[in-house]
Design a protein around this motif. Structure first.
Motif, PDB file in Angstrom:
ATOM      1  N   UNK A   1       0.823  -1.208   0.000  1.00  0.00           N
ATOM      2  CA  UNK A   1       0.000   0.000   0.000  1.00  0.00           C
ATOM      3  C   UNK A   1       0.862   1.266   0.000  1.00  0.00           C
ATOM      4  N   UNK A   2       2.125   1.114   0.353  1.00  0.00           N
ATOM      5  CA  UNK A   2       3.055   2.250   0.357  1.00  0.00           C
ATOM      6  C   UNK A   2       4.065   2.139  -0.778  1.00  0.00           C
ATOM      7  N   UNK A   3       3.744   1.275  -1.753  1.00  0.00           N
ATOM      8  CA  UNK A   3       4.601   1.144  -2.925  1.00  0.00           C
ATOM      9  C   UNK A   3       5.871   0.363  -2.689  1.00  0.00           C
ATOM     10  N   UNK A   4       5.903  -0.480  -1.651  1.00  0.00           N
ATOM     11  CA  UNK A   4       7.103  -1.257  -1.324  1.00  0.00           C
ATOM     12  C   UNK A   4       6.833  -2.734  -1.600  1.00  0.00           C
ATOM     13  N   UNK A   5       7.630  -3.319  -2.475  1.00  0.00           N
ATOM     14  CA  UNK A   5       7.525  -4.743  -2.799  1.00  0.00           C
ATOM     15  C   UNK A   5       8.834  -5.427  -2.449  1.00  0.00           C
ATOM     16  N   UNK A   6       8.755  -6.479  -1.642  1.00  0.00           N
ATOM     17  CA  UNK A   6       9.952  -7.199  -1.207  1.00  0.00           C
ATOM     18  C   UNK A   6      10.111  -8.493  -1.992  1.00  0.00           C
ATOM     19  N   UNK A   7      11.346  -8.983  -2.155  1.00  0.00           N
ATOM     20  CA  UNK A   7      11.560 -10.269  -2.834  1.00  0.00           C
ATOM     21  C   UNK A   7      10.863 -11.405  -2.087  1.00  0.00           C
ATOM     22  N   UNK A   8      10.587 -12.488  -2.792  1.00  0.00           N
ATOM     23  CA  UNK A   8       9.919 -13.638  -2.184  1.00  0.00           C
ATOM     24  C   UNK A   8      10.812 -14.289  -1.137  1.00  0.00           C
TER      25      UNK A   8
ATOM     26  N   UNK B   1      13.189  -5.726   6.263  1.00  0.00           N
ATOM     27  CA  UNK B   1      12.199  -4.970   7.020  1.00  0.00           C
ATOM     28  C   UNK B   1      12.837  -3.975   8.003  1.00  0.00           C
ATOM     29  N   UNK B   2      13.868  -4.345   8.770  1.00  0.00           N
ATOM     30  CA  UNK B   2      14.500  -3.352   9.649  1.00  0.00           C
ATOM     31  C   UNK B   2      15.088  -2.169   8.871  1.00  0.00           C
ATOM     32  N   UNK B   3      15.651  -2.456   7.684  1.00  0.00           N
ATOM     33  CA  UNK B   3      16.225  -1.379   6.867  1.00  0.00           C
ATOM     34  C   UNK B   3      15.132  -0.436   6.371  1.00  0.00           C
TER      35      UNK B   3
ATOM     36  N   UNK C   1      14.400   6.833   5.767  1.00  0.00           N
ATOM     37  CA  UNK C   1      13.496   7.998   5.834  1.00  0.00           C
ATOM     38  C   UNK C   1      13.024   8.439   4.460  1.00  0.00           C
ATOM     39  N   UNK C   2      13.556   7.851   3.388  1.00  0.00           N
ATOM     40  CA  UNK C   2      13.219   8.295   2.035  1.00  0.00           C
ATOM     41  C   UNK C   2      12.047   7.522   1.408  1.00  0.00           C
TER      42      UNK C   2
END
Length: 262
Positions: free
Chosen positions: A145-152, A161-163, A168-169
């Motif tokens: 929903x915030x435009x963030x897609x993580x690898x499978x 996730x911690x990074x 802040x960007x």
């Protein structure tokens, strides 16, 4: 008339107990409180005890075996065809007696305490894995929903996730970072809990002789070995490998009619 077989319809507090003679005729069919069951059954030391293989049946099976009874646990699907009339406790208890008298029926042996210890470890692990899967899916969905897609995979999620929370960007808002941090801590806790259970499974596998023997088979490690031991015991209840495979659902079922085999 001598009671040769007693069928018990298990419940939480009130059990239905049906006794039949050698001819299969009902001698009694009555309700008995949980605390009175063993005392009542002691008056029939020579009777075979039959129950459905359900929650609590392993405990009662062990208790009755210790009293010297021959115990038969019947898979519920084999009892259902013998229920006559409306479904109630009396008819269920008599149906258990009817099923137990069939010569070709295969019965289940009560699980030992060692088997129960192993199987509850597996069941708790499976539930926690389902929770972890749901949690990781939720995190991924919310991040999208915030435009963030993580690898499978779980490892990229645990690493990135911690990074993301420190970056802040990206488009994560203050409230989103707060909730994601809580979800991350929840994920870490469930990972630790699953890891603890897997350590227990490895210990159980190293200390159980049947599991150690199974691990001598190529491709069989601690989880498969202990799962097989908790499910099948010493394997004496199976006719062979195909029977065991069929019980696990690994062999296709036969559905034949009119000479056509499927």
């Amino acid at each position: 008339m001598k009671v040769t077989l007693i069928g018990i319809d298990l419940a939480k507090n009130i059990f239905q107990v049906c006794g039949v003679n050698q001819a299969g005729k009902s001698v009694f069919n009555r309700s008995i409180k949980r605390v009175q069951l063993l005392t009542f059954l002691r008056t029939y030391p020579d009777a075979t005890i039959a129950m459905e293989a359900c929650s609590g049946s392993n405990y009662w099976g062990r208790e009755l075996l210790s009293l010297g009874h021959d115990v038969k646990l019947i898979p519920p699907q084999h009892v259902k065809p013998f229920v006559k009339g409306n479904k109630n406790d009396r008819n269920d208890a008599f149906a258990i007696c009817e099923a137990a008298q069939r010569p070709n029926l295969i019965f289940v042996q009560p699980r030992t305490l060692a088997q129960v210890d192993i199987i509850i470890t597996h069941r708790i692990r499976e539930r926690r894995i389902r929770i972890r899967t749901a949690l990781t899916n939720q995190i991924r969905g919310l991040l999208s929903e915030y435009g963030i897609a993580l690898p499978k995979g779980r490892n990229p999620l645990n690493l990135l996730l911690p990074e993301l929370l420190e970056d802040a960007n990206n488009q994560l808002t203050t409230i989103a970072r707060q909730y994601m941090r809580e979800l991350m801590e929840e994920l870490r806790a469930i990972n630790v809990a699953i890891g603890s259970l897997e350590k227990d499974i490895k210990l159980q596998a190293r200390t159980h002789p049947d599991a150690k023997r199974l691990m001598g088979i190529r491709g069989v490690a601690e989880i498969i070995a202990t799962a097989a031991v908790s499910f099948a015991g010493d394997g004496s209840g199976y006719h062979g490998a195909r029977h065991f495979s069929a019980n696990l659902g690994l062999v296709p079922k036969e559905f034949s009619s009119g000479g056509n085999r499927n």
